[in-house]
Design a protein around this motif. Structure first.
Motif, PDB file in Angstrom:
ATOM      1  N   MET A  94      -7.493  10.047  -2.795  1.00  0.00           N
ATOM      2  CA  MET A  94      -7.557   8.846  -1.968  1.00  0.00           C
ATOM      3  C   MET A  94      -8.814   8.859  -1.096  1.00  0.00           C
ATOM      4  O   MET A  94      -9.511   7.849  -0.957  1.00  0.00           O
ATOM      5  N   VAL A 113      -8.618   0.159   1.419  1.00  0.00           N
ATOM      6  CA  VAL A 113      -7.950   1.431   1.113  1.00  0.00           C
ATOM      7  C   VAL A 113      -7.787   2.255   2.383  1.00  0.00           C
ATOM      8  O   VAL A 113      -6.723   2.836   2.644  1.00  0.00           O
ATOM      9  N   THR A 114      -8.841   2.301   3.195  1.00  0.00           N
ATOM     10  CA  THR A 114      -8.773   3.046   4.457  1.00  0.00           C
ATOM     11  C   THR A 114      -7.725   2.449   5.392  1.00  0.00           C
ATOM     12  O   THR A 114      -6.942   3.172   6.023  1.00  0.00           O
ATOM     13  N   TYR A 116      -4.997   0.527   4.678  1.00  0.00           N
ATOM     14  CA  TYR A 116      -3.611   0.654   4.235  1.00  0.00           C
ATOM     15  C   TYR A 116      -3.157   2.109   4.126  1.00  0.00           C
ATOM     16  O   TYR A 116      -1.994   2.417   4.415  1.00  0.00           O
ATOM     17  N   ALA A 117      -4.043   2.999   3.707  1.00  0.00           N
ATOM     18  CA  ALA A 117      -3.631   4.378   3.435  1.00  0.00           C
ATOM     19  C   ALA A 117      -3.786   5.305   4.635  1.00  0.00           C
ATOM     20  O   ALA A 117      -3.123   6.340   4.695  1.00  0.00           O
ATOM     21  N   ASP A 162      -1.492  -0.402  -1.425  1.00  0.00           N
ATOM     22  CA  ASP A 162      -2.252   0.553  -2.242  1.00  0.00           C
ATOM     23  C   ASP A 162      -1.426   1.049  -3.419  1.00  0.00           C
ATOM     24  O   ASP A 162      -1.928   1.190  -4.535  1.00  0.00           O
ATOM     25  N   ALA A 165      -1.313  -1.485  -6.067  1.00  0.00           N
ATOM     26  CA  ALA A 165      -2.648  -1.681  -6.639  1.00  0.00           C
ATOM     27  C   ALA A 165      -2.946  -0.634  -7.707  1.00  0.00           C
ATOM     28  O   ALA A 165      -3.497  -0.956  -8.772  1.00  0.00           O
ATOM     29  N   TYR A 166      -2.568   0.627  -7.461  1.00  0.00           N
ATOM     30  CA  TYR A 166      -2.835   1.683  -8.443  1.00  0.00           C
ATOM     31  C   TYR A 166      -1.964   1.515  -9.689  1.00  0.00           C
ATOM     32  O   TYR A 166      -2.405   1.812 -10.805  1.00  0.00           O
ATOM     33  N   CYS A 199       5.296   6.218   1.401  1.00  0.00           N
ATOM     34  CA  CYS A 199       5.422   4.782   1.686  1.00  0.00           C
ATOM     35  C   CYS A 199       6.885   4.368   1.804  1.00  0.00           C
ATOM     36  O   CYS A 199       7.283   3.703   2.767  1.00  0.00           O
TER      37      CYS A 199
END
Length: 208
Positions: A94, A113-114, A116-117, A162, A165-166, A199
């Motif tokens: 990540m 990404v930053t 949400y993760a 995220d 999305a993956y 999550c």
């Protein structure tokens, strides 16, 4: 770091079933242990005895998975023509994915990404700690403490985009696979499993 050269295919980075089961079992065990303590907890009707232990068990065990979720292998993919001409190649965690997106001038993706993760999980943890602290400061701080918890519950699900999305990215890349002309493969790694469990666990515990 987080990126490796791949000679042909992407290789198999999928997580063995037993590892996934162990991760889920660890969170379930921490939650069950907390629930057992809740049963033994003493307190009168309507008395505020603090957060429920099953919530703490699930929250702590879920956040423990965030670190491997960020630094373990997230996914590995390779798309090539006739097994020779590589079109795209990724082997990322990540954290390294954020760096690669920024390096490739995909700044919006890097920011999302930053956000949400990393930012949202940190914000949730800070607000939960602040809410617990204010709750013990006296009745004059109860409203602010409640506001912190309400905000956490409102943003708790925003670490999850995220994750989806993956999954969609894997579906897209594997959908390109039309051998022998186009060879396209993607595997989700241990980092994805840990992040997904984080999550779900952190969202459920925040709502609890």
């Amino acid at each position: 770091p987080g990126r490796a050269a791949m000679a042909g295919g992407a290789g198999d980075y999928s997580v063995p079933a037993w590892k996934a089961v162990c991760i889920l079992a660890a969170v379930a065990a921490a939650t069950a242990a907390g629930a057992a303590l809740d049963v033994r907890r003493k307190g009168g009707a309507g008395e505020d005895t603090g957060p429920r232990y099953w919530v703490l068990g699930m929250l702590i065990s879920s956040y423990a998975l965030l670190i491997p979720g960020l630094f373990s292998h997230l996914f590995k993919s390779n798309t090539n023509l006739f097994g020779t001409e590589t079109l795209s190649e990724y082997d990322e965690t990540m954290v390294s994915l954020v760096g690669r997106l920024a390096h490739d001038a995909m700044y919006l993706g890097a920011v999302l990404v930053t956000l949400y993760a990393m930012v949202v999980p940190t914000l949730k943890l800070v607000l939960l700690a602040l809410g617990a602290f204010l709750k013990r400061r006296g009745t004059e701080h109860q409203r602010l403490a409640r506001l912190c918890i309400v905000v956490v519950q409102a943003v708790s699900k925003w670490a999850s985009p995220d994750m989806f999305a993956y999954i969609l990215l894997m579906y897209l890349i594997r959908g390109w696979d039309k051998p022998p002309e186009v060879n396209s493969h993607m595997d989700l790694g241990l980092g994805f499993t840990c992040f997904c469990t984080f999550c779900v666990g952190s969202t459920v515990s925040s709502l609890g």
